[in-house]
Design a protein around this motif. Structure first.
Motif, short mmCIF file in Angstrom:
data_model
loop_
_atom_site.label_atom_id
_atom_site.label_comp_id
_atom_site.label_asym_id
_atom_site.label_seq_id
_atom_site.Cartn_x
_atom_site.Cartn_y
_atom_site.Cartn_z
N VAL A 1 0.85 -1.19 0.00
CA VAL A 1 0.00 0.00 0.00
C VAL A 1 0.89 1.24 0.00
O VAL A 1 1.91 1.29 0.68
CB VAL A 1 -0.93 0.01 1.23
N CYS A 2 0.49 2.24 -0.79
CA CYS A 2 1.18 3.54 -0.80
C CYS A 2 0.11 4.62 -0.60
O CYS A 2 -0.94 4.57 -1.24
CB CYS A 2 1.92 3.75 -2.11
N ILE A 3 0.37 5.57 0.29
CA ILE A 3 -0.58 6.65 0.55
C ILE A 3 0.06 7.98 0.14
O ILE A 3 1.18 8.29 0.54
CB ILE A 3 -0.98 6.71 2.04
N ALA A 4 -0.64 8.72 -0.70
CA ALA A 4 -0.24 10.08 -1.05
C ALA A 4 -1.06 11.05 -0.22
O ALA A 4 -2.29 11.05 -0.28
CB ALA A 4 -0.47 10.34 -2.54
N ASN A 5 -0.39 11.85 0.58
CA ASN A 5 -1.07 12.80 1.47
C ASN A 5 -0.83 14.23 0.97
O ASN A 5 0.30 14.67 0.84
CB ASN A 5 -0.53 12.65 2.90
N ILE A 6 -1.92 14.92 0.65
CA ILE A 6 -1.84 16.29 0.15
C ILE A 6 -1.78 17.23 1.35
O ILE A 6 -2.75 17.34 2.11
CB ILE A 6 -3.05 16.65 -0.73
N HIS B 1 -6.19 14.57 -10.93
CA HIS B 1 -5.01 14.70 -11.79
C HIS B 1 -3.88 13.82 -11.27
O HIS B 1 -3.24 13.08 -12.03
CB HIS B 1 -4.51 16.15 -11.80
N LEU B 2 -3.64 13.90 -9.95
CA LEU B 2 -2.56 13.13 -9.36
C LEU B 2 -2.81 11.62 -9.50
O LEU B 2 -1.89 10.85 -9.76
CB LEU B 2 -2.39 13.51 -7.89
N ALA B 3 -4.07 11.21 -9.36
CA ALA B 3 -4.41 9.80 -9.51
C ALA B 3 -4.13 9.31 -10.93
O ALA B 3 -3.60 8.21 -11.14
CB ALA B 3 -5.87 9.57 -9.14
N LEU C 1 -4.31 0.07 -8.23
CA LEU C 1 -5.68 0.37 -7.85
C LEU C 1 -5.62 1.52 -6.84
O LEU C 1 -4.67 1.61 -6.05
CB LEU C 1 -6.38 -0.83 -7.21
N SER C 2 -6.60 2.40 -6.87
CA SER C 2 -6.53 3.54 -5.96
C SER C 2 -7.93 3.95 -5.51
O SER C 2 -8.93 3.66 -6.17
CB SER C 2 -5.84 4.72 -6.65
N THR C 3 -7.97 4.63 -4.38
CA THR C 3 -9.21 5.18 -3.85
C THR C 3 -8.94 6.55 -3.29
O THR C 3 -7.88 6.80 -2.68
CB THR C 3 -9.80 4.24 -2.77
N LEU C 4 -9.86 7.48 -3.52
CA LEU C 4 -9.71 8.86 -3.05
C LEU C 4 -10.31 9.00 -1.66
O LEU C 4 -11.41 8.52 -1.38
CB LEU C 4 -10.41 9.83 -4.00
N ARG C 5 -9.58 9.70 -0.80
CA ARG C 5 -10.09 10.08 0.51
C ARG C 5 -9.82 11.56 0.69
O ARG C 5 -9.24 12.21 -0.17
CB ARG C 5 -9.42 9.25 1.60
N SER C 6 -10.24 12.12 1.80
CA SER C 6 -10.03 13.54 2.04
C SER C 6 -8.54 13.86 2.06
O SER C 6 -7.81 13.42 2.94
CB SER C 6 -10.66 13.94 3.38
N VAL D 1 -5.11 6.57 -1.73
CA VAL D 1 -4.54 5.32 -1.25
C VAL D 1 -4.38 4.38 -2.45
O VAL D 1 -5.36 4.09 -3.15
CB VAL D 1 -5.44 4.66 -0.18
N PHE D 2 -3.15 3.94 -2.68
CA PHE D 2 -2.85 3.05 -3.79
C PHE D 2 -2.57 1.64 -3.27
O PHE D 2 -1.86 1.47 -2.27
CB PHE D 2 -1.60 3.52 -4.55
N ILE D 3 -3.12 0.64 -3.94
CA ILE D 3 -2.68 -0.73 -3.76
C ILE D 3 -1.88 -1.10 -5.01
O ILE D 3 -2.39 -1.01 -6.13
CB ILE D 3 -3.86 -1.70 -3.59
#
Length: 368
Positions: A266-271, A289-291, A306-311, A315-317
């Motif tokens: 899992v990789c998490i991108a935090n804005i 855009h980032l996704a 695979l990815s899902t948007l959160r606030s 979150v990438f798998i």
């Protein structure tokens, strides 16, 4: 109009020279003058006879013939004011330029209309072929190439070899333009003319077409990404450990038919923040855009994504398709590229931080 014996840096090449021969005189002077014109890649020499020469000397004709250099003459009785010649030529050049601008404008308008329709990419390529009547090749970094018209096997191999060898370049019979968006290259768009030289007009049309293709590509990517994120619940359930191993394998097999066994992380991108904190729509748009960019970059480094948007998070798998030993180096390279893209002016994000979990070899362990 050029009446000096030493060319020096007074000419750039491709000029049409008008002269009376007043400074030529001795043989060595006129031959030196003519050789300088040839060396400077002048287009032709025009001479008004009857003032200083009644005919062109044989030595000049022989030198010109050896270099396939044109000499154009006017007899005394056919005298034409040089100012009339220059005006006519300049008028022709200006009219040609305006004609080219007019065709470019018409092409752009037709492309814009196609961008409003569904599945615009093949329509744009056919429009490009209709305007230029030469071989068109669209070669995405991922996915199947498109050709207009469809070439034979041998010609297709020749096209691929030429494009891959040239990169973003242009030659006499070919031109290659990268299709770029968000500082990323997504495809190559190429013109290959097997029977003629490409012109400046061809290059300008190709440039506008590459921009239109990039717009169509982004629209398709956004649509796909939004569709994927409408299915976020399935990914969220996986992250919470609700799916069985065989369900996950079946899902990944649908995404990539070559998928065999799972090893991933899992990789998490935090804005951290947006440049415009008041505009939530702006922030959501940048996350999307980032996704889109992230998916492309991760896939280039060998990960099913695979990815899902959160606030303020994505979150990438990431399911690794390559040698497990190299995954850390590939992740670092991918994240460095993502970081550069995310904080660029075109993305508009102030800062992005990434967190990476450990590699697991069982899909049901991904929630850990």
């Amino acid at each position: 109009v050029f009446e000096v014996s030493e060319v020096g840096r007074l000419l750039h090449g491709n000029e049409l020279i008008l002269s009376t021969g007043v400074v030529w005189g001795p043989e060595h002077v006129r031959l030196s003058y003519l050789q300088q014109l040839i060396d400077r890649n002048v287009s032709a020499l025009c001479i008004q006879l009857g003032y200083y020469f009644d005919e062109i000397p044989d030595d000049m004709i022989q030198l010109a013939n050896r270099h396939h250099f044109p000499i154009i003459i006017w007899e005394k009785e056919d005298e034409i004011p040089y100012v009339d010649i220059t005006q006519d030529l300049h008028r022709a050049l200006v009219n040609k330029h305006y004609d080219m601008v007019d065709v470019l404008e018409r092409f752009s308008n037709e492309v814009n209309q196609l961008l409003l329709s569904a599945n615009a990419l093949p329509k744009i390529l056919h429009l490009l072929y209709r305007y230029l009547n030469t071989q068109i090749a669209y070669l995405p970094l991922q996915g199947e190439p498109l050709y207009v018209p469809e070439p034979g096997v041998e010609k297709k191999a020749k096209i691929l070899a030429l494009v891959h060898a040239s990169g973003d370049a242009a030659g006499g019979t070919y031109a290659v333009k990268p299709v770029q968006a968000f500082n990323q290259k997504w495809a190559d768009l190429a013109l290959i003319a097997f029977e003629r030289e490409l012109t400046e007009f061809d290059a300008l049309i190709l440039d506008r077409c590459a921009t239109a293709v990039a717009l169509e590509l982004l629209r398709t990517l956004y649509f796909e990404e939004r569709r994927r994120h409408q299915e976020d619940q399935w990914i969220d359930d996986w992250l919470e450990g609700k799916h069985r191993d065989e369900e996950i394998h079946q899902h990944l097999k649908m995404i990539d038919p070559a998928f065999k066994r799972f090893k991933g992380l899992v990789c998490i991108a935090n804005i951290e923040e947006y440049h415009d904190k008041q505009d939530k729509t702006f922030g959501d748009s940048q996350l999307l855009h980032l996704a889109v960019i992230s998916r492309s970059i991760f896939e280039q480094y060998g990960f099913i994504t695979l990815s899902t948007l959160r606030s303020k998070q994505i979150v990438f798998i990431l399911s690794d398709k390559r040698d497990e030993k190299t995954w850390k180096a590939r992740i670092k390279e991918a994240l460095n590229r993502l970081k550069r893209s995310a904080v660029s002016d075109k993305m508009g994000l102030a800062d992005v931080r990434f967190g990476v979990g450990k590699m697991v070899d069982t899909a049901t362990q991904i929630n850990k």
